[in-house]
Design an enzyme around this catalytic site. Structure first.
Site, PDB file in Angstrom:
ATOM      1  CG  ASP A  98      -1.895   7.495   0.715  1.00 59.72           C
ATOM      2  OD1 ASP A  98      -0.873   8.116   0.372  1.00 59.72           O
ATOM      3  OD2 ASP A  98      -2.937   7.518   0.049  1.00 59.72           O
ATOM      4  CG  ASP A 144      -1.747   1.172   1.440  1.00 54.20           C
ATOM      5  OD1 ASP A 144      -2.251   1.691   0.433  1.00 54.20           O
ATOM      6  OD2 ASP A 144      -1.923   1.591   2.602  1.00 54.20           O
TER       7      ASP A 144
END
Lengths: 174, 174
Positions: free
Chosen positions: B9, B7
């Site tokens: 963020d 991922d």
């Protein structure tokens, strides 16, 4: 619920048609899809043509204005009532295209959730049961069942279940 | 070769840190990540704060300027020699963010191929062996093994293998 991933260019969006239209307008030629059977666009254009085509693909608005492949809206809407439909497009080659592709999808396929859009480079990353795509190499790396959507460049390709039109897709899934 | 999806963020890009910095500058406050243990940002901000935060997230440049989560570059570079690494970010909630996220990745993680970037809405579409993510709901729908990367909002969450830092990630994969 089974999941179908659907490519954008040449499957729901007529990028090739728009490239030909822009090229013909600019060069005063009259190339058609019939001239491209078994070939890529750059194989039939005269020298310098490839550079023009790349310019169109890299422009901000190109992917915003694409015509819709006939039947894709109605049939995908019906399919989306029985399957999870994802739109999976190899956008990483054209970083300027992200926003335009997103807007095009929202405008023409409003019944699909944007949560089901995937902008990727490599379709082996997709976890789905089916992938409808015009690119044999995308189907080759996909783990589920690939369905080759006919486009002039893939006429001579065998080894995949093939759909010539969205009516053929309807026959498979509806 | 096994495949790890990572991922963006709160795992490699410090979006929360940048949100706090912008908010504190504008409102002359001094919120820190320590104030957020077990909570989402909007749960601790006064009324009106959420609207400011959403404005930051929707702006064109926000995702271009994010600080890097410590250790992520060096360790991901080493991991990418032993695994296929994909970056998978839920960009569809912020359509303005596509181009900025792409440029951020190219600038700070030049050793990764852009073919391995995935901008999606729903991470259940990922076909990978591992997913490193701070969002429990992303891990819940992922088919491989999820690794929860610690962020203030997920402090109280159990049921997943957890990594507090990239050094913890290195211990798992290197």
């Amino acid at each position: 619920m089974q999941r179908i991933a659907v490519d954008m260019d040449e499957v729901i969006a007529d990028a090739l048609g728009e490239l030909l239209a822009r090229y013909n307008r600019r060069q005063k030629t009259s190339f058609t899809k019939q001239d491209l059977q078994g070939k890529w666009l750059w194989q039939v254009l005269p020298p310098g043509g490839q550079k023009l085509i790349e310019g169109y693909l890299q422009s901000d608005d190109f992917f915003e204005d694409l015509p819709i492949i006939p039947g894709s809206q109605e049939i995908l809407q019906r399919i989306s009532q029985r399957y999870e439909v994802y739109i999976a497009t190899a956008a990483m080659a054209f970083p300027n295209s992200f926003a335009a592709k997103y807007r095009w999808l929202r405008r023409h396929f409003p019944f699909l959730s944007s949560h089901n859009f995937v902008f990727c480079g490599d379709k082996s990353i997709l976890h789905a049961d089916y992938l409808i795509d015009d690119m044999p190499y995308n189907l080759a790396s996909f783990r589920g069942e690939g369905i080759l959507f006919t486009s002039p460049h893939n006429i001579g390709v065998s080894g995949y279940r093939r759909a010539d039109t969205w009516q053929d897709i309807a026959k498979i899934f509806l």
